[in-house]
Design a protein around this motif. Structure first.
Motif, mmCIF file in Angstrom:
data_model
loop_
_atom_site.group_PDB
_atom_site.id
_atom_site.type_symbol
_atom_site.label_atom_id
_atom_site.label_comp_id
_atom_site.label_asym_id
_atom_site.label_seq_id
_atom_site.Cartn_x
_atom_site.Cartn_y
_atom_site.Cartn_z
ATOM 1 N N GLU A 1 -13.635 -15.335 5.942
ATOM 2 C CA GLU A 1 -12.989 -15.775 7.339
ATOM 3 C C GLU A 1 -12.825 -17.110 7.407
ATOM 4 O O GLU A 1 -13.672 -17.818 7.052
ATOM 5 C CB GLU A 1 -13.712 -15.161 8.415
ATOM 6 C CG GLU A 1 -13.969 -13.634 8.480
ATOM 7 C CD GLU A 1 -12.492 -13.045 8.712
ATOM 8 O OE1 GLU A 1 -11.668 -13.456 9.413
ATOM 9 O OE2 GLU A 1 -12.310 -11.818 7.943
ATOM 10 N N LYS A 2 -11.674 -17.627 7.863
ATOM 11 C CA LYS A 2 -11.309 -19.038 8.164
ATOM 12 C C LYS A 2 -12.332 -19.616 9.382
ATOM 13 O O LYS A 2 -12.259 -18.936 10.338
ATOM 14 C CB LYS A 2 -9.990 -19.126 8.332
ATOM 15 C CG LYS A 2 -9.549 -20.573 8.488
ATOM 16 C CD LYS A 2 -8.095 -20.857 8.666
ATOM 17 C CE LYS A 2 -7.925 -22.320 8.783
ATOM 18 N NZ LYS A 2 -6.384 -22.559 8.956
ATOM 19 N N ASN A 3 -12.906 -20.644 9.004
ATOM 20 C CA ASN A 3 -13.477 -21.369 10.334
ATOM 21 C C ASN A 3 -13.085 -22.895 10.335
ATOM 22 O O ASN A 3 -12.365 -23.367 9.559
ATOM 23 C CB ASN A 3 -15.050 -20.862 10.370
ATOM 24 C CG ASN A 3 -15.743 -21.593 8.910
ATOM 25 O OD1 ASN A 3 -15.259 -22.423 8.551
ATOM 26 N ND2 ASN A 3 -16.825 -21.160 8.964
ATOM 27 N N SER A 4 -13.808 -23.550 11.113
ATOM 28 C CA SER A 4 -13.448 -25.033 11.126
ATOM 29 C C SER A 4 -13.835 -25.793 9.884
ATOM 30 O O SER A 4 -13.458 -26.816 9.582
ATOM 31 C CB SER A 4 -14.247 -25.773 12.347
ATOM 32 O OG SER A 4 -15.594 -25.513 12.062
ATOM 33 N N VAL A 5 -15.052 -25.373 8.879
ATOM 34 C CA VAL A 5 -15.063 -25.933 7.926
ATOM 35 C C VAL A 5 -14.517 -25.452 6.591
ATOM 36 O O VAL A 5 -14.185 -26.006 5.692
ATOM 37 C CB VAL A 5 -16.841 -26.142 7.715
ATOM 38 C CG1 VAL A 5 -17.234 -26.574 6.507
ATOM 39 C CG2 VAL A 5 -17.108 -26.510 9.027
ATOM 40 N N TYR A 6 -14.642 -24.060 6.510
ATOM 41 C CA TYR A 6 -13.986 -23.283 5.326
ATOM 42 C C TYR A 6 -12.879 -22.752 5.462
ATOM 43 O O TYR A 6 -12.481 -22.065 6.520
ATOM 44 C CB TYR A 6 -15.142 -22.280 4.730
ATOM 45 C CG TYR A 6 -16.654 -23.080 4.593
ATOM 46 C CD1 TYR A 6 -16.696 -23.667 3.550
ATOM 47 C CD2 TYR A 6 -17.487 -22.613 5.645
ATOM 48 C CE1 TYR A 6 -18.021 -24.379 3.271
ATOM 49 C CE2 TYR A 6 -18.736 -23.118 5.265
ATOM 50 C CZ TYR A 6 -18.888 -24.159 4.189
ATOM 51 O OH TYR A 6 -20.140 -24.669 4.213
ATOM 52 N N PRO A 7 -11.998 -22.750 4.319
ATOM 53 C CA PRO A 7 -10.727 -22.062 4.497
ATOM 54 C C PRO A 7 -10.702 -20.525 4.235
ATOM 55 O O PRO A 7 -11.942 -20.211 3.702
ATOM 56 C CB PRO A 7 -9.666 -22.660 3.204
ATOM 57 C CG PRO A 7 -10.801 -23.081 2.408
ATOM 58 C CD PRO A 7 -12.055 -23.659 3.337
ATOM 59 N N GLU A 8 -9.592 -19.941 4.660
ATOM 60 C CA GLU A 8 -9.738 -18.301 4.240
ATOM 61 C C GLU A 8 -9.605 -18.101 2.928
ATOM 62 O O GLU A 8 -8.590 -18.771 2.221
ATOM 63 C CB GLU A 8 -8.618 -17.767 5.325
ATOM 64 C CG GLU A 8 -8.582 -16.124 5.161
ATOM 65 C CD GLU A 8 -7.517 -15.556 6.031
ATOM 66 O OE1 GLU A 8 -7.681 -14.290 6.048
ATOM 67 O OE2 GLU A 8 -6.643 -16.315 6.564
ATOM 68 N N ALA A 9 -10.129 -17.033 2.310
ATOM 69 C CA ALA A 9 -10.000 -16.584 0.910
ATOM 70 C C ALA A 9 -10.036 -15.034 0.939
ATOM 71 O O ALA A 9 -10.816 -14.351 1.946
ATOM 72 C CB ALA A 9 -11.261 -17.261 0.007
ATOM 73 N N ASN A 10 -9.069 -14.451 -0.064
ATOM 74 C CA ASN A 10 -9.375 -13.050 0.017
ATOM 75 C C ASN A 10 -8.749 -12.834 -1.538
ATOM 76 O O ASN A 10 -7.861 -12.890 -1.716
ATOM 77 C CB ASN A 10 -8.053 -12.373 0.824
ATOM 78 C CG ASN A 10 -8.076 -10.813 0.817
ATOM 79 O OD1 ASN A 10 -8.919 -10.268 0.327
ATOM 80 N ND2 ASN A 10 -7.117 -10.173 1.384
ATOM 81 N N ILE A 11 -9.657 -11.888 -2.091
ATOM 82 C CA ILE A 11 -9.757 -11.745 -3.573
ATOM 83 C C ILE A 11 -9.833 -10.203 -3.699
ATOM 84 O O ILE A 11 -10.753 -9.587 -3.306
ATOM 85 C CB ILE A 11 -10.755 -12.463 -4.420
ATOM 86 C CG1 ILE A 11 -10.854 -13.894 -4.020
ATOM 87 C CG2 ILE A 11 -10.697 -11.969 -5.900
ATOM 88 C CD1 ILE A 11 -9.524 -14.767 -4.728
ATOM 89 N N CYS A 12 -8.884 -9.524 -4.426
ATOM 90 C CA CYS A 12 -9.072 -7.950 -4.556
ATOM 91 C C CYS A 12 -8.877 -7.510 -5.985
ATOM 92 O O CYS A 12 -8.199 -8.225 -6.993
ATOM 93 C CB CYS A 12 -8.063 -7.268 -3.748
ATOM 94 S SG CYS A 12 -8.255 -7.625 -1.816
ATOM 95 N N ALA A 13 -9.565 -6.344 -6.507
ATOM 96 C CA ALA A 13 -9.209 -5.832 -7.582
ATOM 97 C C ALA A 13 -9.359 -4.284 -7.464
ATOM 98 O O ALA A 13 -10.303 -4.037 -6.665
ATOM 99 C CB ALA A 13 -10.186 -6.625 -8.663
ATOM 100 N N ILE A 14 -8.796 -3.507 -8.517
ATOM 101 C CA ILE A 14 -9.006 -2.129 -8.523
ATOM 102 C C ILE A 14 -10.110 -1.671 -9.546
ATOM 103 O O ILE A 14 -10.232 -2.332 -10.583
ATOM 104 C CB ILE A 14 -7.729 -1.519 -8.951
ATOM 105 C CG1 ILE A 14 -6.720 -1.821 -7.785
ATOM 106 C CG2 ILE A 14 -7.829 -0.058 -8.942
ATOM 107 C CD1 ILE A 14 -5.510 -1.225 -8.137
ATOM 108 N N LEU A 15 -10.857 -0.814 -9.048
ATOM 109 C CA LEU A 15 -11.998 -0.083 -10.218
ATOM 110 C C LEU A 15 -11.469 0.736 -10.940
ATOM 111 O O LEU A 15 -10.716 1.713 -10.462
ATOM 112 C CB LEU A 15 -12.852 0.325 -9.273
ATOM 113 C CG LEU A 15 -14.271 1.282 -9.815
ATOM 114 C CD1 LEU A 15 -14.863 0.056 -10.660
ATOM 115 C CD2 LEU A 15 -14.838 2.014 -8.915
ATOM 116 N N GLU A 16 -11.437 0.552 -12.277
ATOM 117 C CA GLU A 16 -10.678 1.137 -13.274
ATOM 118 C C GLU A 16 -11.732 2.001 -14.097
ATOM 119 O O GLU A 16 -12.819 1.530 -14.431
ATOM 120 C CB GLU A 16 -9.972 0.376 -14.054
ATOM 121 C CG GLU A 16 -8.726 -0.248 -13.317
ATOM 122 C CD GLU A 16 -7.842 -0.974 -14.050
ATOM 123 O OE1 GLU A 16 -8.008 -0.989 -15.287
ATOM 124 O OE2 GLU A 16 -6.673 -1.601 -13.799
#
Length: 103
Positions: free
Chosen positions: A88-103
Motif C-alpha cells: 500500500e502507498k503511504n507517505s514514504v513508500y510508493p504503491e507496488a502490485n506484482i502478480c503471477a499465475i500458479l501453473e
C-alpha cells in the motif's frame, strides 16, 4: 569578493537543478527495491505452493518496516490460482502490485 559571490551563485544554481533530480532518482530506487522484494516474495510463495502444497491463505509479511500483502485469487474459469503481492502507498513508500499465475 566578486569572484566568490559569482562562484557561490553558480553553485547555488547548479544545486537548484540537481536536487530535484537527486530526489527523483532516490524515489525510483526505493520503488525498484520494493518491487524486487515483492517479486522475490511472490516467487517464494509460488514455489512453496508447488513443492509443499500448502493451503491458499492470504497473509501479510513485514520486511524492512514495509508490509507486503500476499493475496490469492481465482482470475479465470479454469481454476488456476493467481498470487498477488501488494504494498500500500503511504507517505514514504510508493504503491507496488506484482502478480503471477500458479501453473
Amino acid at each position: 569578493m566578486l569572484e566568490l559571490l559569482l562562484s557561490l551563485s553558480t553553485m547555488l544554481m547548479i544545486c537548484l537543478f540537481l536536487l530535484p533530480l537527486l530526489m527523483e532518482v532516490r524515489e525510483q530506487s526505493r520503488k525498484l527495491e520494493i518491487e524486487k522484494t515483492a517479486q522475490k516474495i511472490m516467487y517464494e510463495e509460488l514455489k512453496a505452493r508447488i513443492i509443499d502444497g500448502r493451503a491458499f491463505t492470504n497473509y501479510t509479511i513485514r520486511e524492512n518496516n514495509i508490509e507486503y500483502n500476499i493475496i490469492w485469487e481465482n482470475p479465470n474459469r479454469t481454476g488456476q490460482k493467481e498470487v498477488c503481492v501488494k504494498v500500500e502507498k503511504n507517505s514514504v513508500y510508493p504503491e507496488a502490485n506484482i502478480c503471477a499465475i500458479l501453473e
